[in-house]
Scaffold this active site. Structure first.
Site, mmCIF file in Angstrom:
data_model
loop_
_atom_site.group_PDB
_atom_site.id
_atom_site.type_symbol
_atom_site.label_atom_id
_atom_site.label_comp_id
_atom_site.label_asym_id
_atom_site.label_seq_id
_atom_site.Cartn_x
_atom_site.Cartn_y
_atom_site.Cartn_z
ATOM 1 N N SER A 78 4.347 2.622 -9.547
ATOM 2 C CA SER A 78 4.467 2.806 -8.088
ATOM 3 C C SER A 78 4.839 1.549 -7.300
ATOM 4 C CB SER A 78 3.157 3.346 -7.526
ATOM 5 O OG SER A 78 3.077 4.715 -7.786
ATOM 6 N N LYS A 81 8.084 1.561 -5.533
ATOM 7 C CA LYS A 81 8.289 2.342 -4.305
ATOM 8 C C LYS A 81 8.584 1.448 -3.095
ATOM 9 C CE LYS A 81 5.084 6.014 -5.801
ATOM 10 N NZ LYS A 81 3.670 6.450 -5.683
ATOM 11 N N TYR A 203 13.501 8.883 -10.184
ATOM 12 C CA TYR A 203 12.143 8.445 -9.839
ATOM 13 C C TYR A 203 11.333 8.012 -11.063
ATOM 14 C CZ TYR A 203 7.264 8.598 -8.481
ATOM 15 O OH TYR A 203 5.949 8.268 -8.316
ATOM 16 N N TYR A 255 -2.957 3.506 -0.909
ATOM 17 C CA TYR A 255 -3.357 4.919 -0.725
ATOM 18 C C TYR A 255 -4.665 5.058 0.043
ATOM 19 C CZ TYR A 255 -0.345 4.565 -4.840
ATOM 20 O OH TYR A 255 0.632 4.222 -5.706
ATOM 21 N N VAL A 273 0.218 2.493 -11.670
ATOM 22 C CA VAL A 273 -0.721 2.934 -12.716
ATOM 23 C C VAL A 273 -0.493 2.231 -14.052
ATOM 24 C CG1 VAL A 273 -1.317 5.189 -11.732
ATOM 25 C CG2 VAL A 273 0.690 4.980 -13.227
#
Ligand code: GLN
Length: 626
Positions: A78, A81, A203, A255, A273
């Site tokens: 992630s 991103k 992705y 998050y 992760v």
């Protein structure tokens, strides 16, 4: 050699400096923590050694400090991103991207299926749904081209060519049904328009790009460095979008832990992760940490601890104020005490003694941004009550940002209305103050009475204004010898004797009037024009010319020769056409032998002149040192 030894020591885990030492201790302490568990929902990730642990800190000038497994490759997940979001902002602009993805935190996990149904877009680009919306609009004719573009973006941040871990990619492609479900839901509500599989193709690959912890630190440092990779100098992201990315990282990057992270650590950050975390301290450093075991939010347990400790130890929370605006004015000096190197006649000196306080030289230091520029403006406004000429010495200023430039323009108008002049030094067409130069150029066109190379030339210009206004800058071409200070006190008969020693001389611009080391035969009095006295300083085969004084009408030079009969101690060069009177030293000495009184008067005048200059030099030293 030293570098080699350092590398060897470092490879052996021996700290080679205070930061390395700090990192080694931090590493050892955090390595004791064994909480968390590695991600298993992507089967390939479950194979990782949970004991791997690396820390890297990269500065905005490209120095990288590391500890532990900083060269071990793992998948970025992630963390990608943030960079891809920056990329689409750069490609489409803020407004267009906002149609695809918002900027609101969800308070939910990274893989939450909650979508912003009112605005019909995913909440933010840091959660999976928003990242997929961003991945959809990566440009390219074919999937290959789009993958290549994605890799190119990430590689620019890392400063090396990155590639995809095909095993991890395939593993997620085969099992990532939750992401698939999210994509289909978005397709269903028109948040995306292309096939979910084609988006996931990009992705999942973007998540499977292999990086090291060192790469991550440099990627974060590129964001800290206004979008420029500190190692390669390449633009990873145009400056205008850097704060957008950092803002979203700050509010959404962690998050449903983002609020607490922001409270405790206070650095825009992003986790993956795969066990990686980046954190950015704008303008200073980027941090990259790698340790696979994750907490319940999906953040590396050790990674969170490392960032928290670094933040606490060094006080790096972004809302901690590091800028104190109070020190922007280093010193204020006045023209009655601090003078230019231009030598002045007694009359001129009198004007400057009486009116020099109308010239105020302000030494500015540090960076000029809104807060510090406002401070400076307020002070200048106070000074302008008395001073008519305000010189801003910007030698120690490394930046004048947009806000400060705007304020300076306002200041110029404000002062102009009050008949005050603002002058600047050290503002050049290149370097950090170039934007200020451009702005002044646009405003004034001709900068010859606004910008000065250094304070001396600015001071000299201001002094000239005061002297001219006092209307003593008269034409001295036809001065009488008796009016010259060196001949003060001689009778008219005695002056007649002196006249026999005079020779009128003309020098053209650039011509050497006196050359260092030459035999001193004449002493000079300038009638018209100005000349510069300079010293040639030789050091390591290099010669530098230092301007020590400048001379104008009514001033004499070369008189030291009369005292010691020695050689010339400096060069004197005509700045323009110079008309002067030369007195033969030999001849004057001869006169002195026959008329001792004449010589005594001349020497007395010289002594008075020297002592005056010395006194002034003392005052100046007092002002500069005080
Ligand atoms: N590829 C991972 C996913 O989509 C990335 C998630 C993460 O790193 N938080 O589930």
């Amino acid at each position: 050699m030293l570098k080699k030894i350092e590398q060897v020591l470092h490879a052996a885990g021996v700290p080679t400096g205070p930061i390395d030492q700090y990192l080694a201790a931090l590493y050892a302490r955090i390595a004791q923590i064994n909480d968390g568990s590695v991600a298993t929902y992507i089967p390939e990730l479950a194979k990782v050694d949970p004991g791997l642990f690396g820390i890297a800190i990269a500065t905005v000038d490209g120095k990288v400090y590391t500890a532990g497994d900083s060269e071990h490759e793992f998948t970025i997940q992630s963390i990608s991103k943030a960079f891809i979001y920056g990329h689409v902002l750069d490609q489409y602009g803020r407004e267009a991207v906002l149609k695809h993805v918002g900027v609101e935190p969800t308070g939910e996990a990274f893989n939450s299926i909650v979508l912003d149904e009112v605005a019909n877009r995913p909440f933010n680009p840091m959660v999976n749904s928003g990242a997929m919306a961003a991945a959809e609009i990566i440009k390219g004719e074919t999937t290959e081209e789009r993958i290549a573009n994605m890799l190119d973006v990430l590689s620019r941040y890392a400063g090396r060519s990155l590639s995809v871990d095909e095993d991890v990619f395939r593993s997620e492609q085969a099992t990532g049904h939750r992401n698939r479900a999210i994509a289909y839901m978005m397709l269903n509500s028109g948040m995306i328009h292309s096939s979910p599989e084609s988006i996931l193709d990009i992705y999942f690959r973007q998540c499977a790009v292999k990086v090291t912890c060192r790469d991550l630190a440099l990627m974060a440092a590129s964001l800290a460095n206004d979008g420029i990779n500190p190692k390669t100098g390449a633009t990873a992201l145009p400056r205008d979008y850097v704060h957008d990315v950092l803002t979203v990282m700050n509010s959404c990057g962690m998050y449903n832990f983002a609020g607490q992270w922001s409270y405790e650590v206070g650095m825009p950050a992003k986790s993956g992760v795969g066990g990686g975390i980046i954190a950015v301290i704008p303008g200073q450093v980027g941090i990259g940490v790698f340790s696979p075991p994750l907490d319940r939010h999906g953040h590396s347990v050790r990674g969170v601890r490392v960032c928290r400790e670094i933040s606490e130890t060094f006080g790096l929370h972004v809302f901690r104020n590091h800028t104190y605006t109070g020190t922007v004015v280093r010193r204020e000096l006045y023209g009655n005490v601090v003078r230019s190197k231009r030598l002045r006649t007694a009359e001129e000196r009198k004007v400057l003694d009486e009116q020099g306080a109308k010239i105020c030289l302000i030494e500015v230091q540090g960076g000029l941004f809104f807060g510090s520029a406002e401070r400076l403006l307020r002070r200048i406004d106070e000074l302008a009550a008395e001073a008519e000429y305000l010189i801003l010495d910007l030698r120690r200023v490394h930046e004048v940002d947009q806000a400060a430039r705007r304020l300076i323009m306002e200041l110029i108008d404000w002062l102009a209305e009050r008949k005050r002049r603002l002058l600047f030094t050290h503002v050049t067409t290149e370097g950090p103050l170039a934007p200020l130069h451009a702005m002044l150029k646009e405003r004034f066109g001709n900068l010859s009475e606004v910008l000065f190379e250094h304070r001396d030339t600015a001071l000299e210009w201001c002094e000239k204004q005061l002297i001219t206004n006092a209307s003593i800058g008269r034409d001295l071409t036809k001065f009488s010898l008796g009016a010259l200070r060196v001949f003060n006190g001689l009778t008219s008969d005695e002056l007649k004797i002196i006249e026999t020693a005079v020779r009128p001389l003309v020098f053209e611009k650039g011509q050497t009037i006196v050359k260092e080391g030459d035999e001193a035969r004449l002493f000079f009095v300038i009638a018209r024009g100005t000349a510069t006295v300079s010293l040639r300083i030789r050091k390591d085969d290099e010669e530098r010319v230092v301007r020590v004084a400048s001379l104008g009408p009514g001033l004499s030079f070369g008189e030291m020769a009369l005292l010691d009969g020695g050689k010339r101690s400096a060069d004197v060069i005509a700045d323009e056409r110079v008309v002067c009177y030369g007195f033969s030293v030999e001849h004057l000495r001869e006169i002195g032998r026959q008329h001792p009184h004449v010589f005594t008067v001349i020497l007395g005048n010289m002594m008075r002149d020297f002592s005056e200059r010395l006194r002034h030099a003392n005052d100046e030293i007092r002002a500069l040192e005080g």
